[in-house]
Write a protein that holds these residues in place. Structure first.
Motif, PDB file in Angstrom:
ATOM      1  N   ARG A 112      34.992  31.474  38.059  1.00 32.33           N
ATOM      2  CA  ARG A 112      34.836  32.190  36.791  1.00 32.33           C
ATOM      3  C   ARG A 112      34.046  31.399  35.761  1.00 32.33           C
ATOM      4  O   ARG A 112      34.487  31.174  34.646  1.00 32.33           O
ATOM      5  CB  ARG A 112      36.198  32.557  36.217  1.00 32.33           C
ATOM      6  CG  ARG A 112      36.879  33.648  37.001  1.00 32.33           C
ATOM      7  CD  ARG A 112      38.045  34.171  36.218  1.00 32.33           C
ATOM      8  NE  ARG A 112      38.613  35.314  36.887  1.00 32.33           N
ATOM      9  CZ  ARG A 112      39.403  36.198  36.270  1.00 32.33           C
ATOM     10  NH1 ARG A 112      39.685  36.042  35.014  1.00 32.33           N
ATOM     11  NH2 ARG A 112      39.889  37.205  36.933  1.00 32.33           N
ATOM     12  N   LEU A 113      32.918  30.919  36.197  1.00 29.08           N
ATOM     13  CA  LEU A 113      31.953  30.256  35.317  1.00 29.08           C
ATOM     14  C   LEU A 113      32.450  28.956  34.690  1.00 29.08           C
ATOM     15  O   LEU A 113      32.106  28.617  33.557  1.00 29.08           O
ATOM     16  CB  LEU A 113      31.489  31.233  34.212  1.00 29.08           C
ATOM     17  CG  LEU A 113      30.788  32.479  34.758  1.00 29.08           C
ATOM     18  CD1 LEU A 113      31.655  33.708  34.603  1.00 29.08           C
ATOM     19  CD2 LEU A 113      29.447  32.674  34.103  1.00 29.08           C
ATOM     20  N   ALA A 172      30.961  35.197  42.674  1.00 32.32           N
ATOM     21  CA  ALA A 172      29.999  36.051  43.375  1.00 32.32           C
ATOM     22  C   ALA A 172      28.670  36.044  42.637  1.00 32.32           C
ATOM     23  O   ALA A 172      27.878  36.974  42.726  1.00 32.32           O
ATOM     24  CB  ALA A 172      30.558  37.473  43.471  1.00 32.32           C
ATOM     25  N   LEU A 173      28.439  34.980  41.874  1.00 31.52           N
ATOM     26  CA  LEU A 173      27.221  34.839  41.074  1.00 31.52           C
ATOM     27  C   LEU A 173      26.475  33.586  41.494  1.00 31.52           C
ATOM     28  O   LEU A 173      27.096  32.626  41.941  1.00 31.52           O
ATOM     29  CB  LEU A 173      27.587  34.681  39.597  1.00 31.52           C
ATOM     30  CG  LEU A 173      28.446  35.770  38.965  1.00 31.52           C
ATOM     31  CD1 LEU A 173      29.037  35.278  37.667  1.00 31.52           C
ATOM     32  CD2 LEU A 173      27.615  37.016  38.737  1.00 31.52           C
ATOM     33  N   SER A 183      17.899  36.548  34.972  1.00 25.54           N
ATOM     34  CA  SER A 183      19.323  36.216  34.998  1.00 25.54           C
ATOM     35  C   SER A 183      20.181  37.460  34.799  1.00 25.54           C
ATOM     36  O   SER A 183      21.193  37.645  35.475  1.00 25.54           O
ATOM     37  CB  SER A 183      19.667  35.216  33.880  1.00 25.54           C
ATOM     38  OG  SER A 183      19.673  33.909  34.379  1.00 25.54           O
ATOM     39  N   ARG A 218      20.071  39.560  37.965  1.00 20.72           N
ATOM     40  CA  ARG A 218      20.835  38.936  39.039  1.00 20.72           C
ATOM     41  C   ARG A 218      22.346  39.105  38.807  1.00 20.72           C
ATOM     42  O   ARG A 218      23.082  39.535  39.682  1.00 20.72           O
ATOM     43  CB  ARG A 218      20.464  37.452  39.072  1.00 20.72           C
ATOM     44  CG  ARG A 218      20.988  36.702  40.267  1.00 20.72           C
ATOM     45  CD  ARG A 218      20.755  35.202  40.130  1.00 20.72           C
ATOM     46  NE  ARG A 218      19.412  34.828  39.760  1.00 20.72           N
ATOM     47  CZ  ARG A 218      19.069  34.305  38.577  1.00 20.72           C
ATOM     48  NH1 ARG A 218      19.958  34.091  37.646  1.00 20.72           N
ATOM     49  NH2 ARG A 218      17.830  33.989  38.331  1.00 20.72           N
ATOM     50  N   ASP A 219      22.799  38.783  37.587  1.00 23.53           N
ATOM     51  CA  ASP A 219      24.238  38.805  37.308  1.00 23.53           C
ATOM     52  C   ASP A 219      24.814  40.219  37.276  1.00 23.53           C
ATOM     53  O   ASP A 219      25.858  40.481  37.860  1.00 23.53           O
ATOM     54  CB  ASP A 219      24.524  38.137  35.963  1.00 23.53           C
ATOM     55  CG  ASP A 219      24.438  36.617  36.047  1.00 23.53           C
ATOM     56  OD1 ASP A 219      24.269  36.084  37.163  1.00 23.53           O
ATOM     57  OD2 ASP A 219      24.558  35.965  35.000  1.00 23.53           O
ATOM     58  N   SER A 252      25.015  41.681  40.656  1.00 33.08           N
ATOM     59  CA  SER A 252      26.113  41.093  41.416  1.00 33.08           C
ATOM     60  C   SER A 252      27.467  41.675  40.994  1.00 33.08           C
ATOM     61  O   SER A 252      28.301  42.020  41.832  1.00 33.08           O
ATOM     62  CB  SER A 252      26.074  39.574  41.248  1.00 33.08           C
ATOM     63  OG  SER A 252      27.300  39.018  41.596  1.00 33.08           O
ATOM     64  N   VAL A 253      27.679  41.789  39.683  1.00 35.62           N
ATOM     65  CA  VAL A 253      28.942  42.348  39.198  1.00 35.62           C
ATOM     66  C   VAL A 253      29.075  43.820  39.595  1.00 35.62           C
ATOM     67  O   VAL A 253      30.150  44.268  40.005  1.00 35.62           O
ATOM     68  CB  VAL A 253      29.067  42.187  37.662  1.00 35.62           C
ATOM     69  CG1 VAL A 253      30.269  42.961  37.119  1.00 35.62           C
ATOM     70  CG2 VAL A 253      29.186  40.723  37.293  1.00 35.62           C
ATOM     71  N   GLN A 270      30.133  44.084  43.111  1.00 33.46           N
ATOM     72  CA  GLN A 270      31.576  43.833  43.219  1.00 33.46           C
ATOM     73  C   GLN A 270      32.373  45.045  42.771  1.00 33.46           C
ATOM     74  O   GLN A 270      33.406  45.369  43.354  1.00 33.46           O
ATOM     75  CB  GLN A 270      31.971  42.636  42.349  1.00 33.46           C
ATOM     76  CG  GLN A 270      31.466  41.303  42.867  1.00 33.46           C
ATOM     77  CD  GLN A 270      31.851  40.204  41.887  1.00 33.46           C
ATOM     78  OE1 GLN A 270      33.019  39.853  41.748  1.00 33.46           O
ATOM     79  NE2 GLN A 270      30.879  39.666  41.185  1.00 33.46           N
ATOM     80  N   LEU A 329      38.405  41.880  37.427  1.00 34.10           N
ATOM     81  CA  LEU A 329      36.937  41.963  37.499  1.00 34.10           C
ATOM     82  C   LEU A 329      36.346  42.147  36.095  1.00 34.10           C
ATOM     83  O   LEU A 329      35.331  41.532  35.738  1.00 34.10           O
ATOM     84  CB  LEU A 329      36.509  43.112  38.422  1.00 34.10           C
ATOM     85  CG  LEU A 329      34.994  43.298  38.607  1.00 34.10           C
ATOM     86  CD1 LEU A 329      34.342  42.059  39.212  1.00 34.10           C
ATOM     87  CD2 LEU A 329      34.689  44.514  39.484  1.00 34.10           C
ATOM     88  N   THR A 372      36.483  38.783  34.308  1.00 30.31           N
ATOM     89  CA  THR A 372      35.388  37.912  34.749  1.00 30.31           C
ATOM     90  C   THR A 372      34.081  38.379  34.128  1.00 30.31           C
ATOM     91  O   THR A 372      33.273  37.583  33.652  1.00 30.31           O
ATOM     92  CB  THR A 372      35.259  37.932  36.285  1.00 30.31           C
ATOM     93  OG1 THR A 372      36.522  37.569  36.838  1.00 30.31           O
ATOM     94  CG2 THR A 372      34.212  36.950  36.773  1.00 30.31           C
ATOM     95  N   LEU A 404      31.479  36.362  31.690  1.00 27.94           N
ATOM     96  CA  LEU A 404      30.068  36.267  32.053  1.00 27.94           C
ATOM     97  C   LEU A 404      29.182  36.827  30.938  1.00 27.94           C
ATOM     98  O   LEU A 404      28.191  36.204  30.542  1.00 27.94           O
ATOM     99  CB  LEU A 404      29.849  37.050  33.352  1.00 27.94           C
ATOM    100  CG  LEU A 404      28.412  37.212  33.841  1.00 27.94           C
ATOM    101  CD1 LEU A 404      27.845  35.865  34.234  1.00 27.94           C
ATOM    102  CD2 LEU A 404      28.366  38.163  35.029  1.00 27.94           C
TER     103      LEU A 404
END
Lengths: 105, 174
Positions: free
Chosen positions: A33-34, A56-57, B65, B68-69, B72-73, B76, B151, B154, B158
């Motif tokens: 978690r970063l 997952a990053l 970025s 990509r992020d 990805s999220v 998920q 999730l 997280t 992020l």
């Protein structure tokens, strides 16, 4: 005991600048978690750091003007510490992720 | 600047309005999943627009970025809804977000060079602020399923990072 240690030291010196490879360690840093955990690590020249990315990053471990380790999602990657010093590092993609490595000679 | 502020205010009003529309009835998990996914898609589209338009390396890297992020999220999120056998459910919040995003996309399409870069990054700051606010005050507290909540948490962490990253880039552009 003292004698044998001294002998090993002498042998190592004789092997010219091979920094005690038998004692090199792998230091694990987990990313979850970063967050780098532990954020602060101490190591010595010849040790390796292994970052285990549980996110997952994609992350990186990047020293400004130095090493740049790409950490793929849910993968790990290693870095051999070749020089002593005190290094701040961040994730280039998530600059609020911060870590610090102290490398002893 | 007036236009930008107006847009930010409009997004805020839409989000607040939408959450207000739920009244005491919090959004359901299928609605939350849809809102979170939609918010991600919007930022991915904005990132693609920036990558295609901007000539500034810092801005393009930031956009990469985001792409990509959020990709990805969202992957998920899709895996999770599949696993939970939940069908994301379209709703007014998702619709408002998409409409506001389309307006912004057209607005940005008129701009070039440094003007585009600044407008894109400033919108990224405002957008992440709004989404993070909605996650904190509405979506996370309303989520019933523990995995969905996790999730989203997280995601919040992020996206708070994205907000800081965007602020960093904005400071660099000045």
């Amino acid at each position: 005991m003292f004698t044998s240690r001294a002998a090993i030291a002498a042998l190592s010196m004789g092997a010219a600048a091979v920094a005690a490879p038998s004692q090199a360690e792998t230091i694990e840093v987990t990313i979850d978690r970063l967050v780098y955990s532990p954020a602060e690590i101490e190591a010595k020249v010849g040790d390796e750091i292994e970052w285990i990315n549980r996110d997952a990053l994609v992350h990186t471990a990047t020293v400004k003007g130095g090493a740049d380790v790409i950490l793929a999602a849910r993968k790990s990657a290693r870095l051999l510490l070749q020089e002593p010093g005190s290094f701040d590092y961040i994730c280039r993609y998530h600059p609020n992720m911060k870590g610090h490595i102290t490398v002893r000679p | 600047m007036t236009i930008r502020l107006t847009t930010a205010a409009a997004v805020a009003a839409l989000l607040l309005g939408a959450s207000g529309a739920f009244g005491n009835d919090k959004p359901t998990d299928p609605q939350i999943a849809h809102i979170a996914y939609t918010a991600g898609v919007i930022d991915i589209e904005a990132a693609k627009q920036a990558i295609a338009t901007s000539k500034n390396r810092t801005v393009v890297e930031f956009a990469e970025s985001m792409l990509r992020d959020h990709d990805s999220v969202n992957k998920q999120a899709l895996d999770l809804v599949k696993k939970l056998n939940v069908t994301p459910e379209d709703n007014d919040t998702s619709k408002s977000l998409s409409q506001a995003a389309e307006t912004k996309r057209q607005e940005l399409a008129e701009l070039k060079g440094a003007e585009f870069d600044r407008a894109y990054i400033e919108h990224e700051i405002a957008y992440h602020k709004q989404v993070n606010g909605a996650l904190e005050t509405l979506l996370i507290p309303s989520a019933q399923n523990a995995e969905l909540k996790s999730l989203l948490e997280t995601g919040l962490k992020l996206f708070q990072g994205h907000e800081q990253h965007a602020e960093h880039v904005a400071a660099e552009l000045k």
